[in-house]
Write an enzyme that holds these catalytic residues in place. Structure first.
Site, short mmCIF file in Angstrom:
data_model
loop_
_atom_site.label_atom_id
_atom_site.label_comp_id
_atom_site.label_asym_id
_atom_site.label_seq_id
_atom_site.Cartn_x
_atom_site.Cartn_y
_atom_site.Cartn_z
N CYS A 242 0.79 -1.22 0.00
CA CYS A 242 0.00 0.00 0.00
C CYS A 242 0.82 1.27 0.00
CB CYS A 242 -0.87 0.03 1.24
SG CYS A 242 -1.32 -1.58 1.81
N VAL A 243 0.23 2.26 -0.55
CA VAL A 243 0.62 3.68 -0.48
C VAL A 243 2.10 3.93 -0.69
CG1 VAL A 243 -1.35 4.45 0.83
CG2 VAL A 243 0.64 3.66 2.06
#
Lengths: 428, 347
Positions: A242-243
């Site tokens: 993620c991210v």
């Protein structure tokens, strides 16, 4: 629940023709590993390489980092619900190849991948310059859609860690860490006078390269849920890569969640650690209200006196973080937040995308836009040019001599919001 | 080598007189006047005050340009390594003059400036981001404690030594949030902060909450059918190939693209935004920046016209400082183009 992490210290890693661990040396069976990972029809090619602390080596674009382990007592080897059949995690014994890590790279899926430098200036900024890294370069089959591409590289990394973990099956531990905690009632009876503490771990849950998984369930699809800290340490939570690289919680960081470990460390001494609530960070306003209300309610129902909340990512999740804080403090629950900041290259901008007066105790893990200059590497594993398109890089940030300038945004684990790294921000 | 310092004081500390002399024009003397004398003694021979400019507070604030010209000329002749002004304590006009001198000297000549002010002096907000302002008491009775702080800071800056935190050095924070290494990892600091709260001990947040600007909304558009509407997004929608190389996070620039000849963004545009799942935006970029609907409304006569340029940047991780600058630049162009309203989409 009682879990033993039996740590065998990895002093060196070499490539060879069988998986084994002897005298502190981990041997990786290259061809065996490649063949096993190529079992997946979506994997076209696999390359394996090594990067050790101090090597003038750059790894890029890094997707995930995973700790190789093997379960030696109790059920649930690998990552149940993801790479192995579902099992209840949190009990038994695990042999950990302590100091080794699987690092996945390969064709870029999105902008949220990063760089790990193993030496010098760059090494200071990432915790994964200190691990012996087995780099798995995954070349996917042609024509995969982005979501399948992401799943493919995610699973290949987890599988690699599992296969390498077997090398430690019969190893003798150098150090054993025991994590044992009874029910909330039992612990509260043992420590009636200690303040009760809950850890809220926020997981970004916003689509491609923005999801966390719990026993294989996408965190987008859950209400905030309570799990025993042992379950996460035992591999129940994995990264969906993620991210931005700097504050994604890699799978390795879930397996070694520093907030859990540091709370455990004080359990029975200064606090009564009740457990972990996993909270999804959703994109819709209704979703944010629902999860923030629900999280505060769970903390209150558990009788928490204090809560530590860690964020994943920045921007819209800043709102979730502060909404949870506002609700908890309004209930009289003392709350400490861990976040990072977007204060700009010059550090002169306001650090968060939201604000609330209730947030009086906040740990800052660094400014994601802090610019670092990284000297040229002798060896690049992966593709140095990827930096231009990563979050934290830009066109022209890679010089001809191989040196590069980038924001911490692009450095894996630099501003970890579970507090895994040791950066902070000071006001000057 | 001894560093050269040029000192700046007002009429009062320049020993010309009080309020009745506040209108005097600046003059320069190759002497250490007023606080300059005590200041130099604190430099222990490592730097010297080569002279003092004295200027009336009213004169400076009413004739800023002339005053600054005098200062520039003096600096050109004296060639100091640093300018020291004040301390102004809580004297508002003196503080504003010190701030005016500081900003001008730093911006135009790149020479460092050290001054001293009480934290409520209006001059603080004017120059704290550029000059180093020693935090001093509200009256001249604090001169004895103010000068050593200023002198210590001045020497450090002259010797290019790293300045400590505002607390350590005694200056007013400039507002720079710098990333540094801590002794302990973040999670341990968080646990310790929580335990300190339980015990009722003092603790210090590492991130005081930001204060936000409030923007008053513009008046409503009276007749949409005659209005010129522009489309602006922070969703990172750019022409395929990203010709202006806008960053996927922490944008340093924005782009504008002529959309007068197309009826939708789909086909020629995609997203380079690193903060959301791009798959669906890439399929139909109008989902993020709805040019298709605007063009439809234009055709139907619901709105007067769609402005010929579409403006775009990336919102994720972009500093508020950059965002303010982009907003001003884009706003200015739209205003000049006679745009009546904007559809501004985020992600």
């Amino acid at each position: 629940m009682k879990l033993e992490l039996r740590k065998v210290k990895v002093k060196d890693i070499v490539l060879g023709d069988q998986m084994k661990f002897a005298d502190g040396v981990l041997t990786v069976d290259v061809n065996g590993l490649i063949a096993a990972l190529k079992d997946d029809v979506n994997v076209k090619e696999i390359k394996i390489d090594l990067a050790k602390p101090g090597d003038k080596t750059r790894i890029i674009p890094v997707k995930d980092v995973i700790e190789p382990r093997v379960k030696v007592e109790g059920k649930g080897n690998g990552f149940p619900g993801v790479t192995t059949p579902i099992e209840q995690l949190g009990s038994g014994a695990v042999n950990v190849l302590d100091g080794a890590a699987v690092v996945t790279i390969g064709d870029i899926v999105g902008f949220q991948e990063g760089v790990v430098d193993m030496w010098g200036e760059g090494a200071k900024w990432t915790p994964f310059s200190k691990t012996m890294n087995i780099v798995v370069d995954i070349i996917p089959a042609n024509g995969l859609d982005p979501h399948t591409h992401e799943t493919t590289v995610r699973l290949a990394g987890l599988k690699a860690a599992e296969l390498i973990g077997y090398a430690a099956k019969d190893a003798v531990a150098d150090e054993v860490e025991v994590f044992e905690m009874g029910s909330i009632f039992e612990e509260t009876e043992k420590y009636p006078d200690l303040p009760k503490v809950v850890y809220v771990e926020m997981l970004i849950s916003q689509g491609l390269l923005h999801d966390g998984y719990i026993y294989g369930v996408n965190s987008q699809q859950i209400l905030p849920t309570m799990i025993h800290p042992n379950e996460e340490i035992d591999g129940a939570v994995i990264s969906g890569n993620c991210v931005a690289a700097c504050d994604k919680i890699t799978t390795y960081q879930h397996q070694n969640n520093s907030a859990i470990l540091d709370l455990y460390n004080r359990h029975g001494k200064d606090i009564n650690f009740l457990g972990v609530i996993l909270t999804p960070e959703l994109t819709t306003l209704a979703g944010k209200f629902r999860t923030c209300d629900y999280t505060a309610k769970l903390c209150k129902s558990l009788g928490a006196d204090g809560v530590i909340v860690s964020e994943e990512g920045y921007g819209n999740p800043d709102s979730d973080l502060l909404m949870i804080c506002k609700r908890l403090e309004s209930e009289g629950i003392k709350t400490v937040l861990i976040t990072d900041e977007c204060s700009g290259w010059d550090g002169m901008s306001q650090p968060l995308a939201d604000t609330t007066p209730e947030a009086v105790a906040v740990v800052s893990a660094g400014n994601v836009s802090h610019v670092v200059e990284l000297p040229p590497a002798d060896k690049v594993i992966g593709n140095a040019k990827a930096i231009a398109t990563l979050a934290g890089g830009w066109e022209g940030c890679l010089s001809e001599d191989g040196s590069m300038k980038c924001e911490l945004n692009a450095v894996i684990g630099a501003t970890s919001e579970i507090g895994y790294h040791n950066l902070t921000v000071k006001l000057y | 080598m001894s560093y050269k310092i040029l000192y700046y004081v007002n009429q009062f500390f320049g020993q010309v007189g009080g309020e009745e002399q506040a209108g005097i024009a600046p003059f320069y003397k190759e002497e250490k006047i007023g606080p300059a004398m005590g200041f130099e003694q604190l430099l222990k021979g490592e730097a010297q005050v080569v002279g003092t400019i004295v200027c009336g507070d009213n004169y400076f604030n009413e004739n800023t340009e002339e005053s600054l010209k005098f200062i520039y000329d003096t600096i050109a002749a004296v060639k100091p390594d640093m300018v020291v002004a004040g301390p102004a304590f809580n004297a508002g006009r003196y503080g504003m003059a010190c701030a005016g001198v500081a900003n001008a000297v730093i911006d135009k000549l790149g020479i460092p400036v050290v001054t001293g002010m009480y934290h409520e002096n209006p001059g603080v907000d004017q120059c704290k981001a550029k000059a180093i302002i020693a935090e001093v008491t509200d009256s001249a009775a604090g001169m004895r404690t103010a000068l050593p702080v200023m002198a210590k800071i001045a020497l450090k800056l002259l010797k290019k030594e790293e300045l400590g935190t505002p607390k350590e050095e005694g200056y007013i924070a400039q507002g720079k949030r710098l990333t540094v290494f801590a002794d302990k990892r973040g999670s341990e600091r968080a646990v310790e902060m929580l335990i300190a709260r339980f015990k009722g001990e003092e603790f210090e947040t590492e991130l005081p909450m930001p204060v936000f600007d409030k923007v008053a909304p513009a008046a409503a558009i009276k007749d949409l059918s005659k209005a010129k509407i522009a489309l602006v997004t922070s969703g990172g929608i750019v022409p395929i190939g990203n010709p202006d190389r806008i960053q996927s996070a922490s944008a340093q620039k924005w782009g504008k693209y002529n959309v007068s000849d197309i009826s939708e963004l789909t086909g020629g545009y995609y997203t380079i935004h690193g903060g959301y799942d791009p798959v669906y935006a890439n399929e139909v970029p109008d989902r993020v920046a709805p040019l298709d609907m605007l063009k439809k409304f234009e055709k139907e006569g619901l709105i007067g016209e769609v402005y010929e340029y579409f403006y775009t940047t990336t919102g994720t991780g972009t500093s508020v400082g950059n965002a303010i600058q982009f907003g001003k630049e884009i706003g200015k162009e739209l205003k000049e183009a006679g745009v009546d309203g904007v559809i501004l989409t985020s992600t």
